[in-house]
Write a protein that holds these residues in place. Structure first.
Motif, PDB file in Angstrom:
ATOM      1  N   GLY A 169      26.211  91.254 106.385  1.00 49.32           N
ATOM      2  CA  GLY A 169      27.342  91.480 107.279  1.00 49.32           C
ATOM      3  C   GLY A 169      27.969  90.193 107.750  1.00 49.32           C
ATOM      4  O   GLY A 169      28.617  90.158 108.804  1.00 49.32           O
ATOM      5  N   MET A 170      27.776  89.112 106.974  1.00 56.02           N
ATOM      6  CA  MET A 170      28.346  87.804 107.315  1.00 56.02           C
ATOM      7  C   MET A 170      29.551  87.543 106.415  1.00 56.02           C
ATOM      8  O   MET A 170      29.437  87.575 105.191  1.00 56.02           O
ATOM      9  CB  MET A 170      27.313  86.696 107.116  1.00 56.02           C
ATOM     10  N   PHE A 171      30.704  87.260 107.039  1.00 58.41           N
ATOM     11  CA  PHE A 171      31.928  87.052 106.278  1.00 58.41           C
ATOM     12  C   PHE A 171      32.647  85.799 106.774  1.00 58.41           C
ATOM     13  O   PHE A 171      32.611  85.480 107.959  1.00 58.41           O
ATOM     14  CB  PHE A 171      32.854  88.262 106.413  1.00 58.41           C
ATOM     15  N   ASN A 172      33.286  85.106 105.868  1.00 55.17           N
ATOM     16  CA  ASN A 172      34.088  83.938 106.194  1.00 55.17           C
ATOM     17  C   ASN A 172      35.266  83.877 105.236  1.00 55.17           C
ATOM     18  O   ASN A 172      35.327  84.672 104.272  1.00 55.17           O
ATOM     19  CB  ASN A 172      33.251  82.657 106.093  1.00 55.17           C
ATOM     20  N   PRO A 173      36.234  82.996 105.449  1.00 57.47           N
ATOM     21  CA  PRO A 173      37.317  82.850 104.478  1.00 57.47           C
ATOM     22  C   PRO A 173      36.768  82.599 103.075  1.00 57.47           C
ATOM     23  O   PRO A 173      35.758  81.926 102.905  1.00 57.47           O
ATOM     24  CB  PRO A 173      38.096  81.642 105.005  1.00 57.47           C
ATOM     25  N   ILE A 174      37.431  83.139 102.065  1.00 55.39           N
ATOM     26  CA  ILE A 174      36.962  83.018 100.689  1.00 55.39           C
ATOM     27  C   ILE A 174      37.383  81.664 100.119  1.00 55.39           C
ATOM     28  O   ILE A 174      38.579  81.321 100.125  1.00 55.39           O
ATOM     29  CB  ILE A 174      37.531  84.145  99.808  1.00 55.39           C
ATOM     30  N   GLU A 175      36.408  80.892  99.649  1.00 53.48           N
ATOM     31  CA  GLU A 175      36.728  79.636  98.968  1.00 53.48           C
ATOM     32  C   GLU A 175      37.279  79.976  97.593  1.00 53.48           C
ATOM     33  O   GLU A 175      36.576  80.523  96.743  1.00 53.48           O
ATOM     34  CB  GLU A 175      35.493  78.755  98.837  1.00 53.48           C
ATOM     35  N   ILE A 176      38.546  79.652  97.359  1.00 52.27           N
ATOM     36  CA  ILE A 176      39.172  79.999  96.089  1.00 52.27           C
ATOM     37  C   ILE A 176      39.327  78.799  95.161  1.00 52.27           C
ATOM     38  O   ILE A 176      39.483  78.969  93.954  1.00 52.27           O
ATOM     39  CB  ILE A 176      40.545  80.663  96.296  1.00 52.27           C
ATOM     40  N   SER A 177      39.290  77.584  95.726  1.00 52.52           N
ATOM     41  CA  SER A 177      39.439  76.379  94.906  1.00 52.52           C
ATOM     42  C   SER A 177      38.559  75.274  95.456  1.00 52.52           C
ATOM     43  O   SER A 177      38.274  75.227  96.656  1.00 52.52           O
ATOM     44  CB  SER A 177      40.898  75.891  94.887  1.00 52.52           C
ATOM     45  N   ARG A 178      38.156  74.385  94.571  1.00 50.78           N
ATOM     46  CA  ARG A 178      37.303  73.266  94.974  1.00 50.78           C
ATOM     47  C   ARG A 178      37.672  72.039  94.147  1.00 50.78           C
ATOM     48  O   ARG A 178      37.974  72.134  92.973  1.00 50.78           O
ATOM     49  CB  ARG A 178      35.834  73.626  94.767  1.00 50.78           C
ATOM     50  N   GLY A 179      37.597  70.862  94.786  1.00 51.74           N
ATOM     51  CA  GLY A 179      37.962  69.609  94.121  1.00 51.74           C
ATOM     52  C   GLY A 179      39.415  69.250  94.378  1.00 51.74           C
ATOM     53  O   GLY A 179      40.228  70.101  94.751  1.00 51.74           O
ATOM     54  N   CYS A 180      39.746  67.969  94.197  1.00 55.92           N
ATOM     55  CA  CYS A 180      41.125  67.529  94.437  1.00 55.92           C
ATOM     56  C   CYS A 180      41.410  66.266  93.634  1.00 55.92           C
ATOM     57  O   CYS A 180      40.623  65.322  93.662  1.00 55.92           O
ATOM     58  CB  CYS A 180      41.344  67.261  95.926  1.00 55.92           C
ATOM     59  N   PRO A 181      42.540  66.220  92.908  1.00 59.84           N
ATOM     60  CA  PRO A 181      42.851  65.054  92.086  1.00 59.84           C
ATOM     61  C   PRO A 181      43.571  63.926  92.819  1.00 59.84           C
ATOM     62  O   PRO A 181      43.800  62.868  92.225  1.00 59.84           O
ATOM     63  CB  PRO A 181      43.771  65.647  91.016  1.00 59.84           C
ATOM     64  N   PHE A 182      43.916  64.108  94.091  1.00 61.81           N
ATOM     65  CA  PHE A 182      44.812  63.151  94.734  1.00 61.81           C
ATOM     66  C   PHE A 182      44.106  61.995  95.434  1.00 61.81           C
ATOM     67  O   PHE A 182      44.693  60.962  95.673  1.00 61.81           O
ATOM     68  CB  PHE A 182      45.752  63.886  95.693  1.00 61.81           C
ATOM     69  N   ARG A 183      42.851  62.142  95.818  1.00 58.86           N
ATOM     70  CA  ARG A 183      42.047  61.037  96.336  1.00 58.86           C
ATOM     71  C   ARG A 183      42.710  60.314  97.517  1.00 58.86           C
ATOM     72  O   ARG A 183      42.813  59.081  97.547  1.00 58.86           O
ATOM     73  CB  ARG A 183      41.744  60.039  95.224  1.00 58.86           C
ATOM     74  N   CYS A 184      43.159  61.061  98.489  1.00 54.32           N
ATOM     75  CA  CYS A 184      43.751  60.452  99.685  1.00 54.32           C
ATOM     76  C   CYS A 184      42.699  59.581 100.378  1.00 54.32           C
ATOM     77  O   CYS A 184      41.528  59.943 100.455  1.00 54.32           O
ATOM     78  CB  CYS A 184      44.244  61.531 100.639  1.00 54.32           C
TER      79      CYS A 184
END
Length: 444
Positions: A169-184
């Motif tokens: 019964g534990m819910f959180n926002p769904i992680e739909i993407s991971r990683g990033c090419p921009f390297r801020c």
């Protein structure tokens, strides 16, 4: 009866999402391990109790650098407990960026970056009497006192692991993407999850969406470094067709449950260079939120280049105009006190914020934090320029700005103090054997 293995995970509001993820990983992929959660007040008592009931107890902590000043005393008191059947492990953004400092607090093992496969292999090794030092993705101290990294783990497929432990019964926002090419330069995400974006498939997102709404929950949100990059093979440009496929199917399913889809807003945002009439039209057609969050970070093109943001001020203004045209109110992120910022850069940022306000937008305020694992981890703490303070105080009173910028200015000073006291030891990463195979690809 004394059982084999239990895991006691530290739980608080700040690490809620990561703890839910750990629960879903362990309970879906590891057999015969009992999982317990405890807050700061009850943790020691719970640990002592479990030590009498299990042959091995894994005490796990996932935390961010922003949490460290508030939990440091608690960690130091817990880590003083040394029993043969207790193993202390740490993971998350701070331990990943500062493995040496974290180990020196008293942890036995630090998990670096994506921990799904590493954690499963580690727990199974403990259960089966295997060699935990063969598990990739962890840092430990060997018998000579040397720091050792066991090697870079493989990138994780999001489809392999549950989005949340729905069976509890534990819910959180769904992680739909991971990683990033921009390297801020201020950001830990590429260090944690790599420079290439991966996505949870549309079918899997829909599967967890149905679990969410079927429990009577209503407002569905998502986690992504850049919501408009969903479906993009590398995350460097939008994939409007895949984005529309996801959102259209989500909206269709929402109608069966009275659910609502919130996308491109908290707890995620969008990059301004991904906003176009096409992507704005898709959002307007399918999402329930009337507000979109854009990451600008500065109103100076010079500072944006220093930060390696990969977009211009002009693209920020264009994105606000496009989204406003399509009926959205736009919140724009700015970070104050950035390294290398001049008085001229501050003047330009104020002018850009004024323009955004005229376009009907709001300002989401932040102060620069030198986070371990980011290229600017050794920079001075952010200090808000006086001109920015005067301007933001004025517009806050009119409801046109919000955020934790003042708290973050104090937090930046505390992080800097921990660096000076050598609690945070990012410069000591070069002491870790095999670390270069991870850091070379990230320019750290």
């Amino acid at each position: 009866m004394v059982r084999d293995v239990a895991a006691l995970l530290y739980y608080c509001r700040s690490c809620k999402y990561s703890v839910y993820s750990l629960v879903s990983i362990l309970e879906s992929k590891v057999n015969d391990v009992d999982i317990y959660l405890s807050d700061k007040e009850e943790f020691l008592s719970a640990l002592n109790t479990l030590c009498t009931k299990y042959k091995c107890v894994i005490a796990g902590f996932s935390f961010m650098t922003t949490m460290l000043p508030g939990i440091l005393g608690f960690l130091e008191s817990i880590l003083k407990l040394r029993r043969k059947n207790v193993v202390f492990i740490a993971g998350g953004s701070h331990p990943s960026g500062d493995p040496v400092g974290t180990l020196d607090l008293g942890f036995d093992y630090v998990f670096v970056g994506e921990a799904e496969e590493s954690l499963v292999s580690f727990v199974n090794a403990l259960r089966e009497g295997g060699d935990v030092y063969k598990v990739r993705g962890i840092v430990y101290r060997d018998e000579n006192g040397d720091y050792v990294f066991t090697g870079k783990p493989k990138p994780v497929s999001l489809d392999v692991y549950p989005a949340f432990p729905y069976w509890r019964g534990m819910f959180n926002p769904i992680e739909i993407s991971r990683g990033c090419p921009f390297r801020c330069a201020y950001c830990q995400v590429p260090f944690l999850h790599g420079p290439y974006m991966r996505h949870r498939s549309v079918d899997k997102v829909l599967e967890y969406t149905e679990m969410f709404w079927s429990r009577g929950l209503r407002d569905l949100r998502f986690i992504s470094p850049n919501s408009l990059a969903y479906g993009s093979p590398y995350g460097s440009r939008p994939s409007p067709e895949i984005l529309e496929e996801l959102l259209s199917k989500l909206k269709a399913k929402a109608s069966n449950y009275g659910g609502r889809v919130f996308y491109g807003t908290f707890p995620s945002e969008v990059r301004p260079d991904f906003v176009s009439d096409e992507t704005a039209r898709i959002l307007r057609k399918y999402v329930s939120n009337k507000r979109i969050i854009i990451g600008a970070q500065s109103g100076s093109n010079n500072v944006l280049k220093l930060l390696n943001r990969g977009h211009s001020v002009e693209e920020v203004i264009s994105a606000v105009e496009i989204l406003a045209k399509h009926g959205f109110t736009v919140d724009v992120d700015f970070i104050f006190g950035l390294p290398g910022e001049t008085d001229e850069d501050v003047d330009e940022t104020v002018k850009v914020m004024e323009k955004i306000l005229k376009l009907g937008g709001r300002i989401h305020t932040h102060t620069f934090l030198p986070l371990p694992g980011s290229p600017l981890e050794n920079a001075p703490p952010g200090k808000i320029p006086l001109k920015i303070k005067k301007f933001v105080f004025k517009i806050c009173g009119k409801g046109k700005a919000y955020g934790d910028w003042l708290k973050q200015e104090k937090l930046a000073e505390k992080i800097d103090e921990l660096r000076r006291k050598q609690v945070i030891k990012v410069k000591a990463r070069n002491k870790v054997k095999n670390w270069s195979q991870l850091s070379s690809r990230l320019c750290l």
